[in-house]
Enzyme design. Sequence first.
Site, PDB file in Angstrom:
ATOM      1  N   CYS A 230      -4.098   5.006  11.755  1.00 53.83           N
ATOM      2  CA  CYS A 230      -3.439   4.929  13.061  1.00 53.83           C
ATOM      3  C   CYS A 230      -2.613   6.183  13.351  1.00 53.83           C
ATOM      4  O   CYS A 230      -2.177   6.399  14.469  1.00 53.83           O
ATOM      5  CB  CYS A 230      -2.573   3.678  13.178  1.00 53.83           C
TER       6      CYS A 230
ATOM      7  N   ASP B 158      24.061  16.816  46.307  1.00 52.43           N
ATOM      8  CA  ASP B 158      22.768  17.306  46.789  1.00 52.43           C
ATOM      9  C   ASP B 158      22.421  16.687  48.142  1.00 52.43           C
ATOM     10  O   ASP B 158      22.455  15.463  48.310  1.00 52.43           O
ATOM     11  CB  ASP B 158      21.685  16.940  45.777  1.00 52.43           C
TER      12      ASP B 158
ATOM     13  N   CYS C  85      -2.092  -0.173  14.789  1.00 53.24           N
ATOM     14  CA  CYS C  85      -3.040   0.217  13.728  1.00 53.24           C
ATOM     15  C   CYS C  85      -4.261  -0.719  13.708  1.00 53.24           C
ATOM     16  O   CYS C  85      -4.120  -1.938  13.733  1.00 53.24           O
ATOM     17  CB  CYS C  85      -2.359   0.183  12.355  1.00 53.24           C
TER      18      CYS C  85
ATOM     19  N   CYS D  47       0.101   6.636   7.715  1.00 55.77           N
ATOM     20  CA  CYS D  47      -1.246   6.060   7.654  1.00 55.77           C
ATOM     21  C   CYS D  47      -2.260   7.074   8.168  1.00 55.77           C
ATOM     22  O   CYS D  47      -2.008   7.797   9.118  1.00 55.77           O
ATOM     23  CB  CYS D  47      -1.294   4.803   8.518  1.00 55.77           C
TER      24      CYS D  47
ATOM     25  N   ARG E 237      -6.498  -4.121   8.989  1.00 51.73           N
ATOM     26  CA  ARG E 237      -6.187  -5.547   8.916  1.00 51.73           C
ATOM     27  C   ARG E 237      -4.667  -5.734   8.846  1.00 51.73           C
ATOM     28  O   ARG E 237      -3.974  -4.989   8.152  1.00 51.73           O
ATOM     29  CB  ARG E 237      -6.851  -6.144   7.670  1.00 51.73           C
TER      30      ARG E 237
ATOM     31  N   ARG F 221       4.275   6.617   3.221  1.00 49.45           N
ATOM     32  CA  ARG F 221       3.573   7.797   3.724  1.00 49.45           C
ATOM     33  C   ARG F 221       2.798   7.434   4.993  1.00 49.45           C
ATOM     34  O   ARG F 221       2.399   6.272   5.164  1.00 49.45           O
ATOM     35  CB  ARG F 221       2.644   8.387   2.660  1.00 49.45           C
TER      36      ARG F 221
ATOM     37  N   CYS G  41       2.678   2.451   9.360  1.00 45.46           N
ATOM     38  CA  CYS G  41       1.728   2.396  10.473  1.00 45.46           C
ATOM     39  C   CYS G  41       2.425   2.247  11.810  1.00 45.46           C
ATOM     40  O   CYS G  41       3.580   1.867  11.888  1.00 45.46           O
ATOM     41  CB  CYS G  41       0.820   1.173  10.316  1.00 45.46           C
TER      42      CYS G  41
ATOM     43  N   THR H   4       0.806  -1.224   0.000  1.00 44.22           N
ATOM     44  CA  THR H   4       0.000   0.000   0.000  1.00 44.22           C
ATOM     45  C   THR H   4       0.840   1.275   0.000  1.00 44.22           C
ATOM     46  O   THR H   4       0.325   2.354  -0.264  1.00 44.22           O
ATOM     47  CB  THR H   4      -0.898   0.056   1.256  1.00 44.22           C
TER      48      THR H   4
HETATM   49 ZN   LIG Z   1      -2.143   2.426  10.165  1.00 44.91          ZN
END
Ligand SMILES: [Zn+2]
Length: 498
Positions: free
Chosen positions: A69, A446, A39, A66, A42, A64, A35, A31
């Site tokens: 998500c 300290d 996410c 998503c 599926r 790129r 993600c 795709t």
């Molecule tokens: Zn995603």
Amino acid sequence: MELPDQEICYRALQTRDSRFDGLLFVGVTSTGVYCRPVCPARTPRFQHCRFFGSAAAAQQAGFRPCLRCRPETAPDLASWRGTSNTVSRALALIADSALDGDGASVGRLSERLGIGERQLRRLFIKHLGASPIAVAQTRRVLFAKQLIHETRMPMTEVAMAAGFGSVRRFNEIFRDLFGRAPSTLRREGSAAPVSTETGVTLRLRYRPPYDWDCMLAHLQARAIPAVELVENGTYRRTVEVDGFVGSVEVVHLGPQQSLGVTIRFPNVRFLAAIVTRVRRLFDTGADIETIDEHLSRDPVLAPLVAQRPGLRAPGGWDGFELAVRAILGQQVSVAAARHLAGQLVERHGKPIPVARISHSRLTHVFPTAEALAAAESIRLDMPAARQSSLKALAQAAVSDPNLFRPFGTIEEAIARFRSIRGVGEWTAQYIALRALREPDAFPASDIGLLRGAGSLEGLRPTPQRLLVRAELWRPWRAYAAQHIWTVQASAIPNRRNT
Ligand SMILES: [Zn+2]
């Protein structure tokens, strides 16, 4: 870059394991989208997955973000990557817009870090899998995307707030990435547009657990009258950046594992810088599970960590302000230091114009270094020597605007602070810890730490012995210190300012 092996990454994805959120990103070759492991889409097939340790690496590889998500909402753990302090410091500077705008370059960035440009690139590829430019670019895209989804800011303001040089450039980059104009990514709604002037609200996610009560108690005990206020679970403060005045409000959104941040500020260009400051103050970027696990290996610290999982090391809002507070806190209790800070604001802080007042008790901004450097006298109820070290600090900050920005190694930064009159080892370590957010800074002399370590182990150590003891807590000595202070604070209410 260190990533768990592919099988483990894939299992994290299959089970939508939130423990990997912010540490792992998956690029899906079928795709072109990348993600978070959580996410809701599926789960892609194993052979279509490529795993990355940072959003920038995924983006540099051509994926790129998503739209479901929303990688921009993953906890921002970038500054914790790898073991390279140089990379952490460089990331802090990039978050501070070091690679945005005209005069910015990787060459100048590496100069400030005291290393060669080529070496910096090499370190980035090794620890993040992406070049410094790709990291800065991804940061801009993801911040813009967050503003598009979470606010009703007009697109021109989004472009400016995210550090794009022009609206045209912003549109080009979004078209390249998503194949459409940025405005089409926003769900249609009837709500009226908002601006940073009237207030925008964003969510900053952290990696759980987060001990919000301890963080708020820390801020409440130190809240500077007229500048900061903790009330009904909300932290509020006035802010001044580059001469502009506004306000910030922070609440805890436990079920969302986020902080809700409302910013009112007249100049949109500073929005990203203000968000970065909120992240640093509230320590939202800590890889806390790893830190807690490391500190738990010490049988003395283990019960402390078990009692307060997710305890953060609070940062300072502003380097100069924090350094001033460190000097005001020398040798006095938290309450006394807070009183002195209030006095300082009353005498040298700037009143906020009535139209900008967001809460009736928040009426001033903290004095700038310029104001204190120019003041004839400081006029506080404290020893003259300490007043002149405040003056010296203000002068040092005026002559070097990068004094409280990451620089060189931690030792170099400490040496630089110590060269200011009245700043000793304790104060320098304290500034490094809170203002530079050095996770390994440790003010071993300290008194609260020495007492705390004494009550844990039965015998109060010398600072030298405590340093030896603390070797085991590296590289997270600042968190060990916070645990010891917190235990100590609940035992002795009126301790020194830490
Ligand atoms: Zn995603």
